[in-house]
Design an enzyme around this catalytic site. Structure first.
Site, short mmCIF file in Angstrom:
data_model
loop_
_atom_site.label_atom_id
_atom_site.label_comp_id
_atom_site.label_asym_id
_atom_site.label_seq_id
_atom_site.Cartn_x
_atom_site.Cartn_y
_atom_site.Cartn_z
CE LYS A 115 -4.40 -1.77 1.11
NZ LYS A 115 -5.65 -1.77 1.80
CE LYS A 197 -6.01 -8.90 -2.26
NZ LYS A 197 -6.36 -8.44 -0.92
CE LYS A 200 -13.06 -4.13 -0.09
NZ LYS A 200 -12.13 -3.67 0.95
P1 ATP Z 1 -8.18 -3.48 -0.85
O1 ATP Z 1 -8.09 -3.83 -2.29
O2 ATP Z 1 -8.89 -2.17 -0.57
O3 ATP Z 1 -6.89 -3.64 -0.09
P2 ATP Z 1 -9.33 -6.05 -0.32
O4 ATP Z 1 -10.09 -6.39 -1.55
O5 ATP Z 1 -8.05 -6.76 -0.07
O6 ATP Z 1 -9.17 -4.51 -0.18
P3 ATP Z 1 -10.32 -6.18 2.41
O7 ATP Z 1 -11.39 -5.34 2.95
O8 ATP Z 1 -8.94 -5.79 2.81
O9 ATP Z 1 -10.37 -6.30 0.84
O10 ATP Z 1 -10.58 -7.71 2.77
C1 ATP Z 1 -11.74 -8.24 3.31
C2 ATP Z 1 -11.61 -9.74 3.40
O11 ATP Z 1 -11.62 -10.30 2.07
C3 ATP Z 1 -10.32 -10.24 4.06
O12 ATP Z 1 -10.62 -11.34 4.89
C4 ATP Z 1 -9.47 -10.69 2.90
O13 ATP Z 1 -8.56 -11.70 3.26
C5 ATP Z 1 -10.51 -11.19 1.92
N1 ATP Z 1 -10.07 -11.09 0.53
C6 ATP Z 1 -9.75 -9.96 -0.12
N2 ATP Z 1 -9.40 -10.25 -1.40
C7 ATP Z 1 -9.49 -11.59 -1.54
C8 ATP Z 1 -9.25 -12.50 -2.63
N3 ATP Z 1 -8.86 -12.07 -3.81
N4 ATP Z 1 -9.46 -13.82 -2.42
C9 ATP Z 1 -9.88 -14.27 -1.21
N5 ATP Z 1 -10.11 -13.47 -0.16
C10 ATP Z 1 -9.93 -12.16 -0.30
#
Ligand code: ATP
Ligand code: LTN
Length: 332
Positions: A115, A197, A200
Site C-alpha cells: 500500500k 490477487k 477491490k
Molecule cells: P483493498 O483492495 O482495498 O486492499 P481487499 O479487496 O483486499 O481490499 P479487504 O477489505 O482488505 O479487501 O478484505 C476483506 C476480506 O476479504 C479479508 O478477509 C481478505 O482476506 C478477503 N479477501 C480480499 N481479497 C481476496 C481474494 N482475492 N481472495 C480471497 N479473499 C480475499
C-alpha cells in the site's frame, strides 16, 4: 470473561465495491459460524481511512456493507454486526497495543509495503500501525477464530505475537486467536492477471467481479478472463488462469476439482468460462435481491448498526477495563 461459546470475529473495510474475492474468501464463510459461535462482524471504517476516502462514498459504502452482511445470510439477531467507529474501545485499545508492537514488526508487513508503494504520496502513520488496530479489533472480543483470506495471515500472526507478548507481561489478558482460512477461495486471482490477487481497488474493471455486478456483466467478465495457452481444463502451476476459474467454479457449485476436470474433459475454454459465469451469477443473484431490498430501508440499517454497536461495546468494555487495570491506569 467467562465464555459460554467460542467467539468468531472478522472485519471488512468499506473501501470499495466488494469483489467475488471478498465474498468467497471471507463473507460467505462468516455465516457458517453463527450456529456454534458468538459472532462479531465489523465494518472497519477506521482502517479504510488509512487510504484517502471521499466522505460521501465512505458513508454510502458503510450502509451498503451493513446491507451486504445481512444479505449474505448474517442474521443481526444471531450475530453482532456493527461499525468500528461506533465503538471507541477499538481506537483506545489500538493505542495501547501500539506500545506493545515493534517498529521492526510493522515494517515487515507486506500489506504496508504494497500500500505504501501504491500510495507513495500518503504513507501515513495510520497505514503503518494498521495491524495494531486490527489486533485491537480481534483481541477486544477474546476472539477464538478469525475467518479471512490468505492475504491476512501475516496480520493474524502479528496479532497472536502481540497477544502472547502482552499475556507474558500481564497474564490471562487475551485469548490467542486462530485464523480460519478455507483452502478453496482463500485467494481468488484477478481475471485480467491471474498471478495477482483480485482486489477491490483494482482500476481495471475487467479484473474483478463485483458482488453487485448484474448477470450479463458477470458472464461478460468471465468470457474475457485471461486463460492460458494450449487447451485442457485442469489445475496446474503452468495454468494459473484456468486454475483460478476452476477454484471459483468449485466455490460456486460445491463440486470438487476432480469432478470439474471430468465435467469439462474434451470441452473448450468458451464452454467452461460460460459455465463459471453462470454459476457465479446464480450464486450472487439471491444476495443481490436481498441487498437491494434492504438498501431501501436506511432506518432499519441504522437501527441494526445501533443495536450492533451497543452489543459490541458491552463486550469490548469488559476487556478494556481489564487491560487498563492490569496496566496500572487509575480507574475512577
Ligand atoms: P483493498 O483492495 O482495498 O486492499 P481487499 O479487496 O483486499 O481490499 P479487504 O477489505 O482488505 O479487501 O478484505 C476483506 C476480506 O476479504 C479479508 O478477509 C481478505 O482476506 C478477503 N479477501 C480480499 N481479497 C481476496 C481474494 N482475492 N481472495 C480471497 N479473499 C480475499
Ligand atoms: N485488515 C483486514 C480487515 C480487517 C480485519 C480485522 C479482518 C480489519 N480488522 C479483524 C479480520 C479481523 C483486511 O485488510 N482485509
Amino acid at each position: 470473561m467467562i465464555k459460554d461459546r467460542k467467539i468468531s470475529f472478522s472485519g471488512i473495510q468499506p473501501s470499495g465495491n466488494l469483489t467475488l474475492g471478498n465474498y468467497l474468501g471471507a463473507l460467505k464463510n462468516f455465516a457458517e459460524f453463527t450456529d456454534n459461535y458468538k459472532c462479531f462482524y465489523c465494518i472497519v471504517d477506521e482502517h479504510a481511512i488509512t487510504v484517502r476516502q471521499v466522505p460521501a462514498d465512505l458513508r454510502r459504502r458503510t450502509y451498503e456493507m451493513m446491507a451486504l452482511y445481512i444479505a449474505c445470510g448474517l442474521d443481526p439477531d444471531r450475530a453482532t454486526l456493527y461499525v468500528q467507529s461506533h465503538v471507541p474501545a477499538h481506537a483506545e485499545l489500538a493505542w495501547i497495543l501500539n506500545c506493545f508492537t515493534m517498529f521492526g514488526e510493522l515494517s515487515r508487513m507486506t500489506q504496508f509495503k504494497e500500500k505504501s508503494a501504491r500510495h507513495a504520496d500518503n504513507i501515513n502513520a495510520g497505514l503503518f500501525t494498521y495491524p495494531s488496530l486490527m489486533a485491537a479489533d480481534i483481541l477486544l472480543y477474546q476472539t477464538d477464530v478469525v475467518p479471512v483470506g490468505i492475504d491476512q495471515k501475516q496480520h493474524l500472526e502479528l496479532t497472536r505475537d502481540i497477544a502472547i507478548r502482552f499475556n507474558q507481561l500481564y497474564p490471562d489478558t487475551f485469548t490467542i486467536p486462530e485464523p480460519v482460512i478455507k483452502k478453496t477461495g482463500m485467494k481468488i486471482m484477478s481475471l485480467a492477471d491471474p498471478t495477482k490477487k483480485m482486489s477491490k481497488s483494482d482500476e481495471n474493471e475487467n479484473a474483478t467481479v463485483r458482488i453487485l455486478d448484474d448477470r450479463d456483466t458477470i458472464i461478460r467478465k468471465f468470457r474475457r478472463a485471461v486463460t492460458d495457452s494450449g487447451s485442457g481444463i485442469r489445475v496446474s502451476d503452468d495454468k494459473p488462469g484456468v486454475t483460478n476459474l476452476i477454484s471459483i467454479y468449485s466455490c460456486c457449485t460445491g463440486k470438487s476439482t476432480e469432478e470439474i476436470e471430468r465435467e469439462f474433459e474434451g470441452k473448450g475454454y468458451g464452454d467452461f468460462k460460460l459455465a463459471v459465469g453462470e454459476a457465479c451469477a446464480d450464486l450472487l443473484s439471491p444476495v443481490q435481491t436481498e441487498f437491494y431490498r434492504l438498501m431501501k430501508d436506511k432506518a432499519y440499517l441504522e437501527q441494526m448498526m445501533k443495536k450492533g454497536a451497543e452489543e459490541a461495546s458491552y463486550y469490548a468494555q469488559k476487556t478494556l477495563f481489564k487491560v487498563r487495570r492490569k496496566l496500572g491506569f487509575v480507574q475512577l
